[in-house]
Design an enzyme around this catalytic site. Structure first.
Site, mmCIF file in Angstrom:
data_model
loop_
_atom_site.group_PDB
_atom_site.id
_atom_site.type_symbol
_atom_site.label_atom_id
_atom_site.label_comp_id
_atom_site.label_asym_id
_atom_site.label_seq_id
_atom_site.Cartn_x
_atom_site.Cartn_y
_atom_site.Cartn_z
ATOM 1 C CE LYS A 112 -2.158 2.944 2.851
ATOM 2 N NZ LYS A 112 -3.456 2.245 3.126
HETATM 3 C C1 LIG Z 1 -4.690 2.924 3.293
HETATM 4 C C2 LIG Z 1 -5.912 2.110 3.107
HETATM 5 C C3 LIG Z 1 -7.185 2.700 2.890
HETATM 6 C C4 LIG Z 1 -7.389 4.201 2.914
HETATM 7 O O1 LIG Z 1 -6.802 4.841 1.813
HETATM 8 P P1 LIG Z 1 -6.538 6.431 1.854
HETATM 9 O O2 LIG Z 1 -5.808 6.727 0.608
HETATM 10 O O3 LIG Z 1 -5.722 6.683 3.100
HETATM 11 O O4 LIG Z 1 -7.870 7.098 1.926
HETATM 12 C C5 LIG Z 1 -8.259 1.870 2.660
HETATM 13 N N1 LIG Z 1 -8.139 0.522 2.679
HETATM 14 C C6 LIG Z 1 -6.951 -0.089 2.890
HETATM 15 C C7 LIG Z 1 -6.890 -1.569 2.916
HETATM 16 C C8 LIG Z 1 -5.793 0.674 3.108
HETATM 17 O O5 LIG Z 1 -4.625 0.055 3.324
#
Ligand SMILES: *Cc1c(COP(=O)(O)O)cnc(C)c1O
Length: 462
Positions: A112
């Site tokens: 993120k």
């Molecule tokens: C947010 C997140 C996901 C999922 O990603 P999306 O875009 O919501 O499908 C997977 N792994 C981690 C570590 C995350 O923080």
């Protein structure tokens, strides 16, 4: 480039307005009115470029009229300067024709950071031009909140308030939110569960007097700018394995469908992606939907991959919009039905989805087993989310098409699960090894709308 709502009933916006607005006024999500394409020669020319230069070339057509080239380049440079790896999104090999794309070298050790760091810079540039300030309020079960605080700390056009459920996030996650000293970021530990935090956030957005008074803005995963930023690493990874002259497949640990939808956009732009594989944990609404066509809400079952613990998958609406041939009325009707528990995807739309997406589900026990197996046979200690993708990637890879599995978090972010599986407690990278010594700053708040609003108003006034 104009942006339109997936529900077909909101004003068309520029990139900057779509970014600052987040959710469309008809409840829909913004998508580009047309998807720009990139030629095979242009993809070939990406081979060997820096991450930053590729990011510029991939994003520029989407943002051109909102940000000029110097502004965009400046944002990209600042966004990734704090990453702990010069390649930004490096790859390692797991098995013959199977690669792991490491997306956890950012300041909070999860993918993120890619999008959040970039939109922090874009918000700052755009708001400075408009001579405006906004208040960002977010609710988090852990990863999003820390990424937002890291991205917006010290930027003078924004205040950031993050609500998290008191006592219900991991110690690493909490410390990442409470240790930055910058005065424009505020970690709020609320009594209750994550759902309560989300409900109060929604209340604030629905309380128009408050919303307008503090200029409330959101940066959750439905923000189009976050999706766009994630398109970049599909290009860097595929180009480094020989795209456009060979096809590549990706397996993506999926919750809200933002990350994998970025892969779909890359494919629509012209990147030769063969399969996009949705990897879920036991909260498998997407796997069930792609298998049967029925999109039915269930109860969230907490797992060792908590960032994928979802009841509905908000960005899936974007995929439905394209599967229904950009029919906003049809999408709006499905979302109405979702309010009553769920809907069935039409045969035609299901076929359209399956043209691009496959799916798989991994249980808790299988996740733990695969963490141990990958450590023993592939030399990689994986976080539980990454392990879910890598297991499905390993099972579905074929000899002719390289498979890239996305590693979305560093194992040290989920040390308990990793230790339980492998016997190894993963250490934090050196650059944040002192996280446990830094002093914390947090305000405990009740689960009460008026109290929260008063606190936010007081803090931004000073
Ligand atoms: C947010 C997140 C996901 C999922 O990603 P999306 O875009 O919501 O499908 C997977 N792994 C981690 C570590 C995350 O923080």
């Amino acid at each position: 480039m104009k942006y339109v709502s997936t529900r077909g009933n909101a004003p068309e916006l520029s990139f900057a307005d779509a970014m600052l607005t987040g959710l469309a006024r008809d409840g829909g999500l913004y998508v580009p009115a047309q998807i720009p394409t990139i030629s095979a020669d242009e993809i070939r020319a990406l081979q060997g470029l820096s991450y930053e230069e590729t990011a510029f070339r991939v994003m520029q057509p989407f943002v051109g009229e909102s940000f000029d080239d110097d502004e965009l380049r400046g944002c990209i440079e600042r966004a990734y300067a704090g990453f702990g790896h010069n390649a930004r999104a490096p790859m390692v090999q797991l098995a013959p024709n199977h690669f792991l794309l490491e997306l956890f070298h950012g300041p909070t050790l999860a993918f993120k950071d890619f999008a959040m760091q970039m939109i922090g810079q874009l918000f700052q540039v755009e708001l400075t031009k408009r001579q405006e300030r906004v208040t960002i309020v977010g609710a988090t079960s852990g990863d999003t909140g820390s990424a937002a605080i890291e991205a917006f700390k010290g930027l003078d056009a924004v205040d950031v308030f993050i609500l998290y459920p008191h006592g219900r996030v991991s110690e690493v996650q909490r410390r990442q939110m409470t240790t930055p000293p910058e005065s424009n970021v505020h970690a709020l530990a609320m009594d209750g569960h994550f759902d309560d935090c989300q409900a109060r956030l929604k209340d604030m957005f629905n309380h128009f007097e408050f919303r307008d008074g503090v200029k409330l803005a959101g940066v959750n995963s439905i923000n189009w700018a976050r999706v766009l930023v994630q398109v970049v690493y599909y290009f860097t990874a595929a180009a480094s394995l020989g795209a456009p002259d060979r096809k590549i497949s990706f397996t993506v640990p999926t919750g809200n469908f933002g990350d994998i939808f970025a892969g779909y956009i890359a494919k629509q732009m012209g990147l030769p992606i063969d399969r996009l594989i949705v990897a879920t944990n036991q909260n498998d609404i997407l796997h069930r939907c792609l298998s049967t066509g029925a999109y039915q809400k269930g109860e969230v079952a907490p797992s060792i991959s908590p960032s994928m613990d979802i009841q509905v998958s908000s960005n899936f609406e974007r995929a439905l919009y394209f599967a229904y041939d950009r029919d906003g009325t049809a999408v709006a009707q499905l979302m109405d039905e979702l309010g009553n528990g769920g809907f069935d995807v039409s045969q035609g739309a299901l076929q359209a989805l399956r043209e691009h997406f496959d799916s798989g589900r991994v249980s808790e026990e299988e996740t733990l087993e695969f963490i141990a197996e990958a450590n023993a046979t592939m030399g990689e200690l994986l976080c539980p989310h990454s392990a879910i993708a890598a297991k499905i990637g390993e099972e579905t890879r074929d000899p002719s098409t390289p498979m890239i599995s996305l590693a979305t978090a560093h194992p040290a972010k989920f040390p308990d699960a990793v230790e339980k599986a492998s016997g190894i407690r993963p250490p934090l990278p050196n650059r944040m090894a002192d996280l446990y010594e830094r002093s914390e700053r947090v305000t405990q708040v009740p689960n009460d709308l008026t109290a929260l609003e008063t606190l936010i108003q007081e803090r931004i006034a000073t």
